[in-house]
Design an enzyme around this catalytic site. Structure first.
Site, mmCIF file in Angstrom:
data_model
loop_
_atom_site.group_PDB
_atom_site.id
_atom_site.type_symbol
_atom_site.label_atom_id
_atom_site.label_comp_id
_atom_site.label_asym_id
_atom_site.label_seq_id
_atom_site.Cartn_x
_atom_site.Cartn_y
_atom_site.Cartn_z
ATOM 1 N N ASP A 93 0.851 -1.174 0.000
ATOM 2 C CA ASP A 93 0.000 0.000 0.000
ATOM 3 C C ASP A 93 0.895 1.233 0.000
ATOM 4 O O ASP A 93 1.985 1.221 0.568
ATOM 5 C CB ASP A 93 -0.894 -0.030 1.252
ATOM 6 N N TYR A 97 -3.689 5.478 3.048
ATOM 7 C CA TYR A 97 -4.694 5.235 4.081
ATOM 8 C C TYR A 97 -4.175 5.649 5.452
ATOM 9 O O TYR A 97 -4.913 6.216 6.262
ATOM 10 C CB TYR A 97 -5.111 3.772 4.108
ATOM 11 N N GLY A 215 -11.341 4.539 -1.325
ATOM 12 C CA GLY A 215 -12.327 5.436 -0.762
ATOM 13 C C GLY A 215 -13.606 4.787 -0.292
ATOM 14 O O GLY A 215 -14.597 5.483 -0.051
ATOM 15 N N ASP A 265 -8.391 -6.932 0.385
ATOM 16 C CA ASP A 265 -7.571 -7.010 1.597
ATOM 17 C C ASP A 265 -8.362 -6.428 2.739
ATOM 18 O O ASP A 265 -9.217 -5.561 2.541
ATOM 19 C CB ASP A 265 -6.260 -6.242 1.435
ATOM 20 N N CYS A 303 -15.150 -26.440 8.713
ATOM 21 C CA CYS A 303 -13.776 -25.991 8.503
ATOM 22 C C CYS A 303 -12.784 -27.123 8.770
ATOM 23 O O CYS A 303 -12.954 -27.902 9.710
ATOM 24 C CB CYS A 303 -13.467 -24.803 9.418
ATOM 25 N N CYS A 305 -9.381 -26.395 9.067
ATOM 26 C CA CYS A 305 -8.128 -25.781 9.500
ATOM 27 C C CYS A 305 -7.585 -26.504 10.732
ATOM 28 O O CYS A 305 -8.316 -27.221 11.420
ATOM 29 C CB CYS A 305 -8.339 -24.297 9.800
ATOM 30 N N CYS A 308 -9.648 -25.999 13.968
ATOM 31 C CA CYS A 308 -10.940 -26.701 14.048
ATOM 32 C C CYS A 308 -10.781 -28.216 14.130
ATOM 33 O O CYS A 308 -11.624 -28.898 14.719
ATOM 34 C CB CYS A 308 -11.809 -26.324 12.849
ATOM 35 N N HIS A 334 -7.615 -19.799 12.272
ATOM 36 C CA HIS A 334 -8.917 -20.197 11.736
ATOM 37 C C HIS A 334 -9.482 -19.120 10.808
ATOM 38 O O HIS A 334 -9.983 -19.432 9.712
ATOM 39 C CB HIS A 334 -9.915 -20.462 12.862
#
Length: 373
Positions: A93, A97, A215, A265, A303, A305, A308, A334
């Site tokens: 970036d 921001y 924006g 993102d 899930c 992962c 989990c 997770h």
């Protein structure tokens, strides 16, 4: 360090796209969600965990890395990739921001922005040329034009000035670039269609490798953001990646993909994980709530992962209540998997021509994201 982008298929009944973005460090399947690694690290995570979640592109931040440890240090140590050890692609970036979020500490002019460091109060100047020079030193695969961001409640005159300034700065960024990193332009314009159209026309004239919508997610109601998404993606070139900056609630992501956006993102997966919250197929869970104290179930039955497959809600709540650092780490892990799985589901639906039906089923479940159970 050029990129290549191909649209592989589109939704037969809409504007959603399935694409592939090839960067020097990784191939990124789109729609794609980028975990935010502001300081060249995704908070509460190792790079191995980020990679295992399915992420191949992460965001780092010019403003923060400019202040600490400094672009010269990062460049000396091999750029962001050598410095951090992340094997995938990086997007940086521009710092716009952060300049917006630190409004009391900065002054904006046509030349650029002067601001005081939030670390020590030291004075700095960030111009389009300086932003590009810093991003070149950091060595990301994708870099962003320096832009001016204003809030939802900004007056029309302020919006007009910021939109014009962002375009002028983008022209200066393109002229200042000395590398073949992929420079993305950022369309501003607030919430006025005419202003957005003018910004997009100016950005398209620069013929950049990719384009972003900036924006949004600056305090506006969801309906207002969705109104912008109803037309703004079509203002961007169809053959370039389209990046929606800073938007991250799951229902907003689905709406944005349906509107034709490719890249996203947001800090939500890591920020929620650090504040005892998990996003699941059932909605948002708050692990501080007593209801989870003896719950043997995983966070999300859908899930796969590591969190989990190994741990119960009761154990995760115990970690949170005990102040153990493992709690935020497991919840963050997770959440990162949840976001990557959501994007994978949308890509799969696009591949089979069933995105419309998939999205209808997603909305029909009526899950609560901003509230917590």
């Amino acid at each position: 360090m050029a990129i290549a982008f191909d649209v592989l298929t589109t939704d037969p009944g809409g504007r959603a796209r399935r694409g592939r973005l090839v960067t020097p460090h990784a191939t990124v399947e789109t729609p794609a969600f980028m975990p935010v690694g502001t300081q060249a690290t995704v908070k509460a995570s190792t790079w191995e965990q980020v990679w295992a979640s399915g992420a191949r592109l992460c965001l780092a931040n010019t403003y923060h890395l400019y202040l600490r440890p400094g672009p010269a240090t990062v460049a000396e140590l091999g750029g962001l990739h050598g410095f951090s050890g992340w094997p995938g692609a990086f997007l940086t970036d521009s710092g716009g921001y952060q300049v917006f979020s630190l409004a009391p500490m900065r002054q904006v002019s046509d030349a650029g922005v002067t601001f005081r460091s939030h670390h020590d109060g030291s004075r700095h100047e960030l111009t389009p040329e300086r932003s590009i020079a810093v991003q070149e030193a950091l060595g990301a695969d994708i870099i962003m034009c320096f832009d001016e961001l204003v809030g939802y409640d900004a007056e029309p005159r302020e919006q007009d000035a910021a939109t014009a300034r962002s375009l002028a700065w983008a022209e200066r960024c393109a002229a200042a670039q000395t590398t073949d990193q992929a420079l993305f332009g950022i369309v501003q314009g607030g919430f006025d269609r005419g202003r957005r159209e003018a910004s997009a026309a100016g950005m398209r004239a620069l013929d950049l490798p990719g384009y972003a919508l900036g924006g949004l997610s600056v305090g506006e109601p969801t309906a207002v953001m969705r109104e912008v998404l109803s037309y703004a993606p079509e203002l961007l070139p169809a053959d370039r990646p389209r990046y929606l900056m800073g938007v991250g609630w799951p229902d907003d992501l689905v709406a944005a993909v349906a509107a034709g956006m490719d890249m996203f993102d947001c800090v939500l997966p890591t920020r929620l994980g650090r504040t005892a919250a998990a996003l699941t197929s059932e909605g948002r869970l708050n692990l501080r709530n007593q209801v989870h104290a003896r719950d043997r179930r995983p966070l999300d039955p859908e899930c796969v992962c590591p969190t989990c497959t190994r741990h119960s809600r009761a154990y995760l709540r115990h970690l949170v209540q005990s102040g153990e650092m493992l709690g935020p780490m497991l919840l963050t892990q997770h959440n990162l998997w949840f976001y990557q799985a959501l994007m994978a589901q949308m890509r799969a639906a696009l591949e089979t021509g069933s995105f419309g039906a998939w999205a209808e089923a997603f909305w029909a479940r009526g899950r609560r994201w901003s509230g917590a159970n």
